[in-house]
Design an enzyme around this catalytic site. Structure first.
Site, PDB file in Angstrom:
ATOM      1  N   HIS A  44       2.855 -39.813  21.924  1.00  0.00           N
ATOM      2  CA  HIS A  44       4.050 -39.130  21.442  1.00  0.00           C
ATOM      3  C   HIS A  44       5.288 -39.996  21.684  1.00  0.00           C
ATOM      4  O   HIS A  44       6.133 -40.163  20.809  1.00  0.00           O
ATOM      5  CB  HIS A  44       4.230 -37.788  22.167  1.00  0.00           C
ATOM      6  CG  HIS A  44       3.332 -36.708  21.686  1.00  0.00           C
ATOM      7  ND1 HIS A  44       1.965 -36.811  21.687  1.00  0.00           N
ATOM      8  CD2 HIS A  44       3.620 -35.472  21.192  1.00  0.00           C
ATOM      9  CE1 HIS A  44       1.434 -35.695  21.227  1.00  0.00           C
ATOM     10  NE2 HIS A  44       2.424 -34.855  20.911  1.00  0.00           N
TER      11      HIS A  44
ATOM     12  N   TYR B  28       0.837  -1.198   0.000  1.00  0.00           N
ATOM     13  CA  TYR B  28       0.000   0.000   0.000  1.00  0.00           C
ATOM     14  C   TYR B  28       0.872   1.248   0.000  1.00  0.00           C
ATOM     15  O   TYR B  28       1.828   1.358   0.782  1.00  0.00           O
ATOM     16  CB  TYR B  28      -0.923   0.024   1.217  1.00  0.00           C
ATOM     17  CG  TYR B  28      -1.904   1.183   1.130  1.00  0.00           C
ATOM     18  CD1 TYR B  28      -3.020   1.076   0.317  1.00  0.00           C
ATOM     19  CD2 TYR B  28      -1.672   2.370   1.801  1.00  0.00           C
ATOM     20  CE1 TYR B  28      -3.899   2.144   0.196  1.00  0.00           C
ATOM     21  CE2 TYR B  28      -2.545   3.438   1.687  1.00  0.00           C
ATOM     22  CZ  TYR B  28      -3.659   3.321   0.875  1.00  0.00           C
ATOM     23  OH  TYR B  28      -4.526   4.371   0.735  1.00  0.00           O
TER      24      TYR B  28
ATOM     25  N   ASP C  41      13.839   9.266   5.007  1.00  0.00           N
ATOM     26  CA  ASP C  41      12.583   9.279   4.252  1.00  0.00           C
ATOM     27  C   ASP C  41      12.807   8.930   2.784  1.00  0.00           C
ATOM     28  O   ASP C  41      11.904   8.391   2.131  1.00  0.00           O
ATOM     29  CB  ASP C  41      11.926  10.664   4.330  1.00  0.00           C
ATOM     30  CG  ASP C  41      11.260  10.918   5.668  1.00  0.00           C
ATOM     31  OD1 ASP C  41      11.013   9.946   6.399  1.00  0.00           O
ATOM     32  OD2 ASP C  41      11.003  12.098   5.986  1.00  0.00           O
TER      33      ASP C  41
ATOM     34  N   ASN D 184      -3.162   6.245   6.569  1.00  0.00           N
ATOM     35  CA  ASN D 184      -3.814   6.993   7.637  1.00  0.00           C
ATOM     36  C   ASN D 184      -4.451   6.041   8.646  1.00  0.00           C
ATOM     37  O   ASN D 184      -4.275   4.818   8.579  1.00  0.00           O
ATOM     38  CB  ASN D 184      -4.844   7.971   7.057  1.00  0.00           C
ATOM     39  CG  ASN D 184      -5.939   7.241   6.277  1.00  0.00           C
ATOM     40  OD1 ASN D 184      -6.184   6.052   6.460  1.00  0.00           O
ATOM     41  ND2 ASN D 184      -6.614   7.976   5.405  1.00  0.00           N
TER      42      ASN D 184
ATOM     43  N   GLU E 155       8.777   6.954  16.224  1.00  0.00           N
ATOM     44  CA  GLU E 155       8.986   6.407  14.881  1.00  0.00           C
ATOM     45  C   GLU E 155      10.376   6.808  14.388  1.00  0.00           C
ATOM     46  O   GLU E 155      11.159   5.961  13.957  1.00  0.00           O
ATOM     47  CB  GLU E 155       7.910   6.947  13.945  1.00  0.00           C
ATOM     48  CG  GLU E 155       8.096   6.528  12.504  1.00  0.00           C
ATOM     49  CD  GLU E 155       7.189   7.286  11.551  1.00  0.00           C
ATOM     50  OE1 GLU E 155       6.991   6.807  10.419  1.00  0.00           O
ATOM     51  OE2 GLU E 155       6.680   8.370  11.926  1.00  0.00           O
ATOM     52  N   HIS E 156      10.664   8.108  14.430  1.00  0.00           N
ATOM     53  CA  HIS E 156      11.984   8.635  14.072  1.00  0.00           C
ATOM     54  C   HIS E 156      12.579   9.299  15.308  1.00  0.00           C
ATOM     55  O   HIS E 156      11.934  10.142  15.925  1.00  0.00           O
ATOM     56  CB  HIS E 156      11.893   9.706  12.981  1.00  0.00           C
ATOM     57  CG  HIS E 156      11.125   9.311  11.764  1.00  0.00           C
ATOM     58  ND1 HIS E 156       9.788   9.645  11.584  1.00  0.00           N
ATOM     59  CD2 HIS E 156      11.495   8.623  10.664  1.00  0.00           C
ATOM     60  CE1 HIS E 156       9.377   9.174  10.417  1.00  0.00           C
ATOM     61  NE2 HIS E 156      10.389   8.549   9.839  1.00  0.00           N
TER      62      HIS E 156
ATOM     63  N   HIS F 257       4.100  16.791   6.957  1.00  0.00           N
ATOM     64  CA  HIS F 257       3.350  15.662   6.425  1.00  0.00           C
ATOM     65  C   HIS F 257       1.849  15.805   6.625  1.00  0.00           C
ATOM     66  O   HIS F 257       1.062  15.486   5.730  1.00  0.00           O
ATOM     67  CB  HIS F 257       3.800  14.359   7.109  1.00  0.00           C
ATOM     68  CG  HIS F 257       4.980  13.715   6.485  1.00  0.00           C
ATOM     69  ND1 HIS F 257       4.890  12.916   5.375  1.00  0.00           N
ATOM     70  CD2 HIS F 257       6.296  13.735   6.817  1.00  0.00           C
ATOM     71  CE1 HIS F 257       6.092  12.469   5.047  1.00  0.00           C
ATOM     72  NE2 HIS F 257       6.962  12.957   5.905  1.00  0.00           N
TER      73      HIS F 257
ATOM     74  N   GLN G 187       8.829  16.966   9.547  1.00  0.00           N
ATOM     75  CA  GLN G 187       7.817  15.938   9.779  1.00  0.00           C
ATOM     76  C   GLN G 187       6.434  16.550   9.987  1.00  0.00           C
ATOM     77  O   GLN G 187       5.427  15.964   9.600  1.00  0.00           O
ATOM     78  CB  GLN G 187       8.220  15.067  10.967  1.00  0.00           C
ATOM     79  CG  GLN G 187       9.506  14.289  10.732  1.00  0.00           C
ATOM     80  CD  GLN G 187       9.517  13.521   9.420  1.00  0.00           C
ATOM     81  OE1 GLN G 187       8.763  12.577   9.239  1.00  0.00           O
ATOM     82  NE2 GLN G 187      10.373  13.932   8.489  1.00  0.00           N
TER      83      GLN G 187
END
Length: 441
Positions: free
Chosen positions: A428, A128, A369, A221, A335-336, A269, A266
């Site tokens: 077994h 995606y 990025d 999203n 995340e970063h 975005h 950032q």
């Protein structure tokens, strides 16, 4: 940006997480929105995908699948500098991901007792790529290269149709697909794209048909994240990568213009993007605030940036020292994460929780990025405490191959029987005992 003062406190990781800024994300509400869409795609196929594309994206694509001639023409529509940049990003990403490939190994536990560790790629994946405010051609590179290096044989890309691109995904996204040799691309976005990948869409013609996949990866999203959560189990997913976030751990020696620029990069975005500065220097915090104000006013997406930086998800966090700062960034699990301190590499080596770590003043997040050779599909919302960024392992399965000789089996049959009887599973033990010629108990 608001200020959170943690100086003089001693808080546990749980208490820190409660104090730190975080976007207010209602994943349950998003799940309620996507559930009927996924159910409709599963039962109605193409008709549901077409209907929701018209309703949510405001147009109906000529077909779900992008025609071969449209893909073939896409690179020529790019500025030469953009095309060259994509080629270089692909080259670096391929090198970076090849280094992630695990090695097959054989462990010899005793004479004739072998366990082989194999790695097998999944057969088919759905990748995606977001459209939205910024169609991310770079996400094509990140998704596709990792899957190709892993050895996946069947790759499909989905991205929302764009009104300015004749109802197809953005030209840069199509061009990246073409440069990477991907010819199965769909003009479908949002949760309906995730449903299409998970359940497949039947049809008499290839233009409106998509076979189901084994794994779905890629950022999006909150609705894409909710859809991925809903189909997990039907297919594998990488993570629920949502709206971007950055944390910067900086001391008095950091350049305030660098820090400000990275926080803004950032925030650009999305109005819901998170930008967090963690510092033990009030002077740096003040200088960064001035730089943010100056740079944001000159930025193309000034309103979007201002909304992100003044939202509840963004803040300046004051700490006593870098040591406390490390506790804060580990609790935040960004995340970063940028480290702009003295001895940045040594400080970075002590970080436990982050999607990706950027070391020193000349390793800004935008490098990752686009063209660092790393992957920018990373865990958000604090999930870096337990999740990793997209890598070749998302498309690989570990397969253990056990190979024992008769003598090797006989050597461990008695302890095997003991364990089987302790678990009240005597058959077994029988299965092993029969193989060395002893009578059945």
């Amino acid at each position: 940006m608001r200020t959170i003062d943690l100086r003089g406190t001693s808080l546990s990781p749980i208490e820190l997480r409660a104090r730190l800024p975080r976007a207010e994300v209602d994943i349950e509400a998003a799940s309620e929105r996507v559930r009927p869409i996924l159910a409709a795609v599963r039962s109605e196929g193409y008709e549901a995908v077409r209907r929701y594309t018209e309703e949510l994206d405001g147009l109906v694509p000529h077909s779900l699948r992008v025609p071969r001639e449209v893909l073939a023409q896409a690179p020529a529509r790019l500025e030469p500098s953009v095309r060259d940049a994509l080629v270089e990003a692909i080259r670096r990403a391929r090198l970076g991901h090849e280094a992630q490939l695990p090695q097959e190994r054989t462990t010899v536990l005793a004479d004739g007792a072998l366990v082989h560790q194999r790695w097998a790629p999944v057969r088919r994946v759905g990748l995606y790529v977001p459209g939205g405010l910024a169609p991310l051609a770079s996400s094509v590179v990140m998704n596709v290269v990792a899957a190709q290096v892993a050895g996946v044989e069947s790759l499909a890309v989905a991205s929302p149709p764009q009104k300015d691109d004749d109802g197809w995904p953005a030209a840069t996204i199509l061009a990246a697909c073409e440069l990477l040799g991907i010819d199965e691309v769909y003009a479908v976005g949002g949760s309906q794209a995730i449903g299409m990948f998970a359940y497949g869409v039947g049809g008499g013609d290839t233009e409106n048909r998509c076979d189901p996949v084994d794994v779905v990866t890629g950022p999006g999203n909150i609705y894409v994240a909710a859809a991925k959560r809903a189909v997990m189990g039907v297919v594998g997913i990488d993570s629920e990568a949502g709206t971007t976030e950055i944390a910067v751990l900086a001391d008095a020696g950091a350049d305030p213009s660098f820090v400000a620029a990275d926080l803004i990069s950032q925030a650009e975005h999305d109005p819901a993007a998170a930008s967090v500065l963690v510092t033990d220097s009030t002077d740096l915090a003040a200088a960064v605030a001035l730089e943010v104000q100056r740079q944001a006013a000159e930025a193309k997406h000034a309103e979007r940036i201002r909304a992100a930086l003044t939202g509840p998800q963004s803040a300046v966090v004051l700490v006593d020292d870098v040591e406390q700062g490390l506790q804060v960034v580990d609790a935040y699990a960004a995340e970063h994460l940028e480290i702009q301190t003295a001895d940045a590499a040594a400080v970075a080596a002590r970080v436990r929780n982050a999607g990706a770590i950027f070391v020193g003043p000349y390793s800004p997040v935008p490098l990752g990025d686009y063209i660092a050779g790393s992957n920018h599909v990373l865990p958000t919302g604090g999930t870096a405490r337990y999740a990793a960024g997209l890598n070749v392992h998302a498309y690989l399965r570990s397969v253990q191959v056990i190979e024992y000789t008769a003598a090797a089996l006989a050597e461990v049959t008695d302890p095997l029987i003991s364990l089987a009887e302790a678990e009240d599973l005597p058959a077994h033990g029988t299965a092993a005992m029969l193989r060395r010629g002893r009578p059945t108990l």
